[in-house]
Design an enzyme around this catalytic site. Structure first.
Site, PDB file in Angstrom:
ATOM      1  N   ARG A  43       0.828  -1.223   0.000  1.00  0.00           N
ATOM      2  CA  ARG A  43       0.000   0.000   0.000  1.00  0.00           C
ATOM      3  C   ARG A  43       0.855   1.264   0.000  1.00  0.00           C
ATOM      4  NH1 ARG A  43      -3.584   3.076   4.164  1.00  0.00           N
ATOM      5  NH2 ARG A  43      -5.458   3.607   2.952  1.00  0.00           N
ATOM      6  N   ILE A  69      -7.455   7.436  -0.985  1.00  0.00           N
ATOM      7  CA  ILE A  69      -7.321   5.989  -0.970  1.00  0.00           C
ATOM      8  C   ILE A  69      -8.129   5.512   0.228  1.00  0.00           C
ATOM      9  CG2 ILE A  69      -5.140   6.161   0.322  1.00  0.00           C
ATOM     10  CD1 ILE A  69      -4.234   3.588  -1.018  1.00  0.00           C
ATOM     11  N   SER A  70      -9.046   4.594   0.002  1.00  0.00           N
ATOM     12  CA  SER A  70     -10.029   4.235   1.028  1.00  0.00           C
ATOM     13  C   SER A  70      -9.398   3.512   2.216  1.00  0.00           C
ATOM     14  CB  SER A  70     -11.119   3.352   0.421  1.00  0.00           C
ATOM     15  OG  SER A  70     -11.856   4.051  -0.551  1.00  0.00           O
ATOM     16  N   GLN A  71     -10.147   3.478   3.298  1.00  0.00           N
ATOM     17  CA  GLN A  71      -9.731   2.768   4.507  1.00  0.00           C
ATOM     18  C   GLN A  71      -9.594   1.281   4.181  1.00  0.00           C
ATOM     19  OE1 GLN A  71     -12.486   3.397   7.670  1.00  0.00           O
ATOM     20  NE2 GLN A  71     -11.287   2.299   9.195  1.00  0.00           N
ATOM     21  N   PRO A  72      -8.462   0.659   4.507  1.00  0.00           N
ATOM     22  CA  PRO A  72      -8.245  -0.745   4.144  1.00  0.00           C
ATOM     23  C   PRO A  72      -9.332  -1.697   4.638  1.00  0.00           C
ATOM     24  CG  PRO A  72      -6.172   0.244   4.777  1.00  0.00           C
ATOM     25  CD  PRO A  72      -7.238   1.260   5.076  1.00  0.00           C
TER      26      PRO A  72
END
Length: 225
Positions: A43, A69-72
């Site tokens: 990431r 970038i979205s929350q994993p």
């Protein structure tokens, strides 16, 4: 699915990735393939260099051009909902940083991803190449139109919220396929799973999965820019 070889620099982040995987597991994700994809996907390559120290925090991060970038853990839940087996051809709407694209590349046979912002599409292609992801293709275009050249798709994952599922995406979904998309107004949607019937005559099944908050899906069958 594609294997990737991480560089020595990427390997130095392995411990951070392992902690992220444990965080995701603790939030209820049990799909081993999904957890493995997070364990192997770097990431930190997909976030701005100034934010690499926070790359493996379970939080959304800005990537420029008004996008994030979205929350994993959110991405992990979405990938698990699609119930991917590894043989699928998948369409992603909203390439963004390319991180979710890379995760999909670790989970399925082929990924076709559409991004409307030129700078993001170019950057994502470069980073995906650096990360060694070879089974994905990124198109610059209007995601609400899908990518008919490679349809039908076994799964479609839309990383932006729209007022309704764009008709071209429904048309490009294979019989028995699954589409996941946030539906609703700008800034407040309901994550919705649409499952195509096994035959053309069978009506799609819609399941509301809970509240979501995504950037707006802009395009011919979405919101105005």
């Amino acid at each position: 699915m594609v294997s990737r070889r991480l560089s020595a620099t990427a390997d130095s982040y392995a411990g951070y990735r392992a902690r992220l995987v444990e965080t995701i597991r603790a939030q209820g994700v049990r799909d081993l393939a999904v957890l493995k994809a997070f364990a192997e996907t770097p990431r930190h390559l997909f976030v701005p260099e100034a934010l690499r120290g926070r790359a493996y925090d379970d939080r959304a991060l800005p990537i420029g051009d008004g996008q994030t970038i979205s929350q994993p853990s959110t991405q992990a839940h979405h990938l698990a909902v699609l119930r991917l087996s590894g043989r699928e051809r998948v369409l992603e709407i909203g390439t963004g940083s390319g991180y979710q694209t890379a995760l999909l590349g670790a989970l399925v046979a082929q990924v076709f991803s559409v991004e409307r912002v030129a700078a993001l599409a170019v950057r994502a292609r470069d980073v995906l190449r650096t990360a060694g992801v070879t089974n994905v293709t990124v198109l610059l275009g209007d995601g609400t139109l899908g990518w008919s050249a490679y349809a039908p798709y076994d799964a479609i994952l839309v990383a932006a919220g729209g007022p309704e599922v764009p008709p071209p995406l429904v048309a490009q979904l294979a019989p028995g396929g699954r589409l996941l998309m946030p539906l609703g107004a700008r800034g407040a949607q309901t994550l919705t799973l649409v499952e195509h019937g096994a035959t053309p005559e069978a009506p799609p099944l819609r399941t509301a999965l809970g509240p979501a908050r995504f950037v707006p899906l802009v395009g011919e069958h979405g919101f105005d820019a």
